[in-house]
Design a protein around this motif. Sequence first.
Motif, short mmCIF file in Angstrom:
data_model
loop_
_atom_site.label_atom_id
_atom_site.label_comp_id
_atom_site.label_asym_id
_atom_site.label_seq_id
_atom_site.Cartn_x
_atom_site.Cartn_y
_atom_site.Cartn_z
N LYS A 1 41.25 44.27 44.36
CA LYS A 1 40.48 44.36 43.12
C LYS A 1 41.17 43.58 42.02
O LYS A 1 42.40 43.52 41.96
CB LYS A 1 40.36 45.83 42.69
N ARG A 2 40.38 43.04 41.11
CA ARG A 2 40.95 42.37 39.94
C ARG A 2 41.10 43.40 38.83
O ARG A 2 40.40 44.41 38.81
CB ARG A 2 40.01 41.27 39.46
N ALA B 1 49.14 44.72 30.88
CA ALA B 1 49.57 43.31 30.87
C ALA B 1 49.56 42.70 32.27
O ALA B 1 50.50 42.03 32.67
CB ALA B 1 50.95 43.15 30.22
N LEU B 2 48.46 42.94 33.00
CA LEU B 2 48.30 42.30 34.31
C LEU B 2 47.72 40.92 34.11
O LEU B 2 47.03 40.67 33.12
CB LEU B 2 47.37 43.14 35.19
N MET B 3 48.00 40.03 35.03
CA MET B 3 47.39 38.70 34.96
C MET B 3 45.92 38.85 35.36
O MET B 3 45.64 39.24 36.50
CB MET B 3 48.08 37.72 35.91
N PRO B 4 45.00 38.54 34.45
CA PRO B 4 43.60 38.86 34.74
C PRO B 4 43.00 38.04 35.87
O PRO B 4 41.97 38.42 36.41
CB PRO B 4 42.88 38.56 33.41
N TRP B 5 43.66 36.93 36.24
CA TRP B 5 43.08 36.09 37.29
C TRP B 5 43.62 36.45 38.68
O TRP B 5 43.20 35.90 39.67
CB TRP B 5 43.34 34.62 37.01
N HIS C 1 39.97 43.67 35.89
CA HIS C 1 38.77 44.10 35.18
C HIS C 1 37.90 45.03 36.00
O HIS C 1 36.97 45.64 35.47
CB HIS C 1 37.97 42.90 34.68
N GLU C 2 38.20 45.14 37.28
CA GLU C 2 37.42 46.06 38.12
C GLU C 2 38.09 47.42 38.24
O GLU C 2 37.62 48.28 38.97
CB GLU C 2 37.26 45.46 39.53
#
Lengths: 294, 261
Positions: B133-134, B89-93, B136-137
Amino acid sequence: MPQPDVVDDESVAAVEAGLDALDTPTERRRRFTWRRAAAVVAPPVLAIVLLIAVWQALWAAAFWPEYQLPAPAAVWQVITDNVQTGVAFDVLWNSVHRAVLGFAAGVLIGTPLGLIVAKVRIVRAAIGPLLSGLQSLPSVAWVPAAVLWFGVTPSTVYFVVLMGSVPSIANGLVAGIDQIPPILPRVGTVLGASRLGSARHILLPAALPGYLAGLKQGWAFSWRSLMAAEIIAVSPQLGKGLGAFLEEGRNLSDMPTVIAAIFLILLVGIGIELLVFRPLERSVLRARGLSGAF
Amino acid sequence: MTATLETSAMTTAVRLTGVHKSFGAGRGAVSALEGVDLSVAPGEFVCLLGASGCGKTTLLNLVAGLDRPTAGDIALSTSRPAVMFQEAALMPWLTASRNVELALRFAGVRRTQRRERAGELLELVRLGGLGDKRPHELSGGMRQRVALARALASAVQGSQDGSPALLLMDEPFSALDAITRDVLQGELLRVWRSTNTAVLFVTHDVREAVRLGQRVVLLSSRPGRVVREWQVGDLEPSAEAAAIEEINTSLREVISSHAAA
Ligand SMILES: Nc1ncnc2c1ncn2[C@@H]1O[C@H](COP(=O)(O)OP(=O)(O)O)[C@@H](O)[C@H]1O
Ligand SMILES: [Mg+2]
């Protein structure tokens, strides 16, 4: 926590580093190459060249009279003439600045409206369906009413542009907020976010992709509505925009001017899409790892 | 009454007394928890074990303040426990570092301090160089470690007055593959020892419960209540195997009792 740490810390770290290296999604960072640029640019250019070639051929075969299907060269002549006299820029400026102003007003109205509809249940029940309905109402339908209310004035034009853009923008934001995974606001709650903090740091950024889609559609509707309004409501008071330019061509049965006007209208639409919305959308989706399409 | 609660708050990280929770009202009401008594001492690691649907998440949500008990009392010594969910549940942005900082931002920590603290916490979960890193990475295991760092940030921030911090974890490793889960369990123990936080860890995996916890609490299903508990801290390997066996048997009994009913 039974076993004493027989495995030393360093070897755990090594295993973990290995797992990280194996598991990390491989990132395909595609760098700019002329070959790829050509692959993007060539197909549409080819399509346009083909289209003009067919047009030229049809004209040469004289299937239709000249006043219905002019030569591509004649249209090009009209465009270059108008560019040289500066009329083209006046006309473009007239329309584009109005569309941009109208769109900006649409954003200012549509954004809070979308927020309220998304977050206040009774408001959603009351005007949610109306808002989605308005989205499918062609905003040309508002022109006669607006002319009767405001006369043929800039107010009419702005009113029609607003009626075109506000529903799309508001609905885009509502969709964006509805699509937020419920876990994210919950994370905000357990981190102790205030209502305002949660809106600013979680809800709005999370809704951004949907909001952006709404803005893009809102712009397209603004532009269409403006053209419709300009074609129907022509007066010296309004100055000559692209729509009036087109209507003037029709009145004079001047087909090259009509086609040139259509071409310019299309050019603005595609230009804004490519220069403003496409890069914006790309950067937003890229940052979230959602850039599958491009 | 209030006085006793306050004194008990001095010696426990959280104490639940006679907690009931039912969803809905009238005949369609589902009773998820019925009379749960449980307390976690400061710095203690407690594993809450139970079959799927027995009310583990419900209980954790109550302690986290995401929901209110229908009846009963929950006394917390921290103002706000930290929570880690099954998904990261990380903020993807946001980048990894910004995700950790978000917890501190909501707590009103200044920017330079936020950066520094987030850096330290990422270091603690061995993600030192990956702050930019984001989500998704990152791999699933790395994301879960960022979530752990974020939870730690809010755990420590929630108890700045020196009261013991409490970390609630809802099956945080169950979506990971076995190897990663094994490594992360070890990491969690290391982090727990170095931070002195009390942990209430929900799981349906007996091995995980025995490996991690000092105490394992078995919850029955529908409605959930505490059936038994075992002290499993500092066991010899042979005793550990026996404990797993014993708890497994109890868990099976609890589950089979539902087939009969
Ligand atoms: N919001 C809800 N409304 C109605 N029933 C719920 C709700 N949340 C949980 N329940 C019910 O409560 C019980 C416990 O659920 P949960 O706490 O999610 O179990 P667990 O986490 O142990 O798998 C389940 O039977 C579930 O159906
Ligand atoms: Mg659960």
